[in-house]
Write an enzyme that holds these catalytic residues in place. Structure first.
Site, PDB file in Angstrom:
ATOM      1  N   SER A   1       0.814  -1.222   0.000  1.00  0.00           N
ATOM      2  CA  SER A   1       0.000   0.000   0.000  1.00  0.00           C
ATOM      3  C   SER A   1       0.842   1.264   0.000  1.00  0.00           C
ATOM      4  CB  SER A   1      -0.949  -0.001   1.209  1.00  0.00           C
ATOM      5  OG  SER A   1      -0.216   0.045   2.428  1.00  0.00           O
ATOM      6  N   HIS A   2       2.151   1.158   0.301  1.00  0.00           N
ATOM      7  CA  HIS A   2       3.009   2.345   0.337  1.00  0.00           C
ATOM      8  C   HIS A   2       4.192   2.231  -0.627  1.00  0.00           C
ATOM      9  CE1 HIS A   2       0.689   3.073   3.964  1.00  0.00           C
ATOM     10  NE2 HIS A   2       1.085   4.317   3.900  1.00  0.00           N
TER      11      HIS A   2
ATOM     12  N   GLU B   1      -4.913   0.802   1.956  1.00  0.00           N
ATOM     13  CA  GLU B   1      -5.360  -0.588   1.964  1.00  0.00           C
ATOM     14  C   GLU B   1      -6.777  -0.703   1.420  1.00  0.00           C
ATOM     15  OE1 GLU B   1      -3.496  -3.161   5.447  1.00  0.00           O
ATOM     16  OE2 GLU B   1      -4.331  -1.297   6.225  1.00  0.00           O
TER      17      GLU B   1
END
Length: 337
Positions: free
Chosen positions: A47-48, A187
């Site tokens: 997610s990052h 997310e």
């Protein structure tokens, strides 16, 4: 089923840098952001990692960020480091001011960095792990946009408000980095892309009713973890990374965005602690005490935070590539067009 492709680690950094340059970031910002994305993708923090290039693009497209502005660090004789990101992404400002934060923590026993006027999208653990690599304990927190309802509420007032901590150890540090919302915003976006329902209890829809639909969650409000306890922590982060350092709350950041999307605009606080000074120079004895604590946790079959991430780092570094959804790479190729 999601089709995965193997992407060499060097190409993660190169793809990030090229994409950022194509959409308007200057070379120093592109390099700093690319390194952050590389570290997250290497550690399987999906997610990052590369996924965040979409937010970087959206932020530039919204027209408020300066992709070339260089940070300004205020001179100071005390334990406070103030750095103005000057309406750019936070990462370069943090990197530029980090050596001074480390120097001041060693001089005074503890020090604080206040980053103002920055857009922020990134994970916090790489920054606090920079401190633990220097033998310091680190704590960092930021607000975001007011996407999260407080406990007992039904509309967004708080941010996802992540909190990260790192403790220095031989080998891998003890690190955690988590949002005070039940889920990170990224997310939920990944669940939406994958067409998967959310777990129960992480979001409400626009009418304040519980939902597992990712789009309804994005249109409604997220929830804090742990009910009132998570809500209280989130409010603390609003205060510590907002009014305490003369910067915006999540609601103010949301208003500043004027519905244009992209990364939130606010401030960040990073605290550094020197075990040598704070323990009265008894570092070895107290390191041993900390290690006994970790050993007792592991002896029960429990895991330490970030243990899976460190395992992913070792695995991906050894094989020289990460596995990335093919659709993600195809979408990223369109950003520079």
């Amino acid at each position: 089923m999601t089709e995965l492709v193997q992407l060499p680690l060097d190409e993660v950094r190169a793809l990030s840098a090229q994409t950022l340059s194509d959409v308007g970031y200057g070379p120093r910002h592109a390099a700093a952001i690319s390194e952050m994305l590389y570290q997250c993708q290497r550690d399987d923090c999906q997610s990052h990692g590369l996924f965040r290039l979409f937010m970087c693009h959206q932020t530039m497209k919204a027209g408020k960020i300066d992709g070339h502005a260089l940070p300004h660090i205020d001179p100071s004789d005390g334990a406070i480091v103030r750095v103005d990101a000057r309406d750019a992404m936070s990462i370069l400002a943090v990197n530029e001011a980090m050596p001074l934060l480390i120097e001041k923590a060693r001089k005074f026993g503890m020090a604080a960095m206040a980053v103002n006027n920055c857009f922020h999208f990134s994970a916090l653990w790489p920054e606090v792990e920079l401190l633990s690599e220097e033998g310091l304990a680190g704590l960092s927190m930021v607000p975001s946009h007011s996407w999260v309802a407080p406990a007992g509420g039904k509309r967004g007032t708080l941010g996802t408000n992540p909190l990260a901590f790192s403790w220095p150890r031989m080998g891998n540090p003890f690190t955690f980095d988590f949002a005070t919302s039940g889920f990170a915003r990224g997310e939920i976006e990944l669940y939406l892309r994958a067409g998967k329902p959310l777990p129960e209890g992480v979001a409400v829809d626009a009418d304040g009713k519980p939902t597992t639909d990712p789009q309804a969650a994005l249109d409604g409000a997220m929830l804090t973890f742990g009910g009132y306890k998570g809500s209280a922590l989130s409010i603390m982060i609003e205060l510590m990374a907002g009014p305490l350092i003369d910067d915006l709350t999540s609601a103010e950041s949301m208003a500043f965005a004027e519905g244009q999307g992209g990364a939130p605009y606010h401030g960040q606080i990073i605290l550094a602690f020197d075990p040598y000074r704070l323990s009265g120079r008894r570092v070895a004895e107290n390191d041993a005490r900390a290690e006994r604590l970790f050993a007792d946790i592991l002896d029960q079959g429990a895991r330490l935070p970030s243990q899976r991430r460190f395992e992913a780092r070792a695995r991906n570094t050894a094989r020289g590539y990460v596995e990335v959804p093919k659709a993600l790479l195809e979408d990223l190729k369109k950003l520079g067009g």
